[in-house]
Design a protein around this motif. Structure first.
Motif, PDB file in Angstrom:
ATOM      1  N   ALA A   4       8.047  -5.539  28.276  1.00  0.00           N
ATOM      2  CA  ALA A   4       8.628  -6.298  29.392  1.00  0.00           C
ATOM      3  C   ALA A   4       8.538  -7.783  29.072  1.00  0.00           C
ATOM      4  CB  ALA A   4       7.915  -5.971  30.684  1.00  0.00           C
ATOM      5  N   GLY A   5       9.599  -8.307  28.524  1.00  0.00           N
ATOM      6  CA  GLY A   5       9.684  -9.728  28.227  1.00  0.00           C
ATOM      7  C   GLY A   5      10.693 -10.369  29.160  1.00  0.00           C
ATOM      8  N   PRO A   6      11.098 -11.567  28.847  1.00  0.00           N
ATOM      9  CA  PRO A   6      12.110 -12.204  29.686  1.00  0.00           C
ATOM     10  C   PRO A   6      13.426 -11.427  29.618  1.00  0.00           C
ATOM     11  CG  PRO A   6      11.626 -13.554  27.758  1.00  0.00           C
ATOM     12  CD  PRO A   6      10.677 -12.394  27.739  1.00  0.00           C
ATOM     13  N   PRO A   7      14.186 -11.427  30.703  1.00  0.00           N
ATOM     14  CA  PRO A   7      15.457 -10.700  30.688  1.00  0.00           C
ATOM     15  C   PRO A   7      16.446 -11.341  29.721  1.00  0.00           C
ATOM     16  CG  PRO A   7      15.092 -11.778  32.826  1.00  0.00           C
ATOM     17  CD  PRO A   7      13.913 -12.070  31.978  1.00  0.00           C
ATOM     18  N   PRO A   8      17.366 -10.530  29.191  1.00  0.00           N
ATOM     19  CA  PRO A   8      18.374 -11.093  28.290  1.00  0.00           C
ATOM     20  C   PRO A   8      19.307 -12.055  29.030  1.00  0.00           C
ATOM     21  CG  PRO A   8      18.759  -8.737  28.661  1.00  0.00           C
ATOM     22  CD  PRO A   8      17.488  -9.092  29.355  1.00  0.00           C
ATOM     23  N   ASP A   9      19.989 -12.874  28.267  1.00  0.00           N
ATOM     24  CA  ASP A   9      20.877 -13.892  28.843  1.00  0.00           C
ATOM     25  C   ASP A   9      21.938 -13.302  29.761  1.00  0.00           C
ATOM     26  OD1 ASP A   9      19.487 -15.894  27.596  1.00  0.00           O
ATOM     27  OD2 ASP A   9      20.898 -16.102  25.928  1.00  0.00           O
ATOM     28  N   TRP A  10      22.488 -12.143  29.420  1.00  0.00           N
ATOM     29  CA  TRP A  10      23.543 -11.563  30.247  1.00  0.00           C
ATOM     30  C   TRP A  10      23.002 -11.147  31.616  1.00  0.00           C
ATOM     31  CZ3 TRP A  10      23.342  -6.538  31.975  1.00  0.00           C
ATOM     32  CH2 TRP A  10      22.470  -5.665  31.312  1.00  0.00           C
ATOM     33  N   VAL A  11      21.740 -10.747  31.671  1.00  0.00           N
ATOM     34  CA  VAL A  11      21.118 -10.395  32.957  1.00  0.00           C
ATOM     35  C   VAL A  11      20.935 -11.664  33.788  1.00  0.00           C
ATOM     36  CG1 VAL A  11      19.024  -9.506  34.064  1.00  0.00           C
ATOM     37  CG2 VAL A  11      20.005  -8.308  32.092  1.00  0.00           C
ATOM     38  N   LEU A  12      20.487 -12.729  33.158  1.00  0.00           N
ATOM     39  CA  LEU A  12      20.317 -13.996  33.873  1.00  0.00           C
ATOM     40  C   LEU A  12      21.652 -14.509  34.398  1.00  0.00           C
ATOM     41  CD1 LEU A  12      17.753 -15.739  31.488  1.00  0.00           C
ATOM     42  CD2 LEU A  12      17.294 -14.585  33.668  1.00  0.00           C
ATOM     43  N   ALA A  13      22.706 -14.343  33.601  1.00  0.00           N
ATOM     44  CA  ALA A  13      24.037 -14.775  34.038  1.00  0.00           C
ATOM     45  C   ALA A  13      24.496 -13.968  35.248  1.00  0.00           C
ATOM     46  CB  ALA A  13      25.039 -14.635  32.894  1.00  0.00           C
ATOM     47  N   ARG A  14      24.274 -12.660  35.232  1.00  0.00           N
ATOM     48  CA  ARG A  14      24.645 -11.826  36.385  1.00  0.00           C
ATOM     49  C   ARG A  14      23.820 -12.198  37.609  1.00  0.00           C
ATOM     50  NH1 ARG A  14      27.071  -6.822  35.912  1.00  0.00           N
ATOM     51  NH2 ARG A  14      27.205  -7.046  38.173  1.00  0.00           N
ATOM     52  N   ARG A  15      22.547 -12.519  37.413  1.00  0.00           N
ATOM     53  CA  ARG A  15      21.689 -12.935  38.528  1.00  0.00           C
ATOM     54  C   ARG A  15      22.237 -14.205  39.165  1.00  0.00           C
ATOM     55  NH1 ARG A  15      15.696 -14.506  37.190  1.00  0.00           N
ATOM     56  NH2 ARG A  15      15.642 -12.414  36.316  1.00  0.00           N
TER      57      ARG A  15
END
Length: 78
Positions: A4-15
């Motif tokens: 469990a690390g930081p979420p990938p960039d695409w997840v952050l973009a969707r958030r």
């Protein structure tokens, strides 16, 4: 199972997209962050962080926000 690390960039973009949908719906309903926070029974700083994509809301919080704004949950997370 991956760590469990930081979420990938695409997840952050969707958030961030979901946060913007929440903000847009709130403004369209002519509601302040404070009014939405009170109606959703969460604190205003959480609303700010969610709208800015800095905080990942739980499903329960998303349901509360949709209800407080008066929109279907699907409008916020499509």
């Amino acid at each position: 199972m991956p760590s469990a690390g930081p979420p990938p960039d695409w997840v952050l973009a969707r958030r961030r997209e979901i946060g913007e949908r929440i903000r847009t719906a709130r403004l369209y309903a002519n509601l302040t962050q404070e009014k939405v926070a009170l109606a959703a029974e969460i604190d205003r700083p959480s609303v700010v962080r969610i709208e800015q994509g800095q905080q990942s809301p739980t499903l329960d919080t998303l349901i509360r926000l949709a209800d407080a704004i008066g929109v279907p949950l699907s409008d916020l997370v499509r």
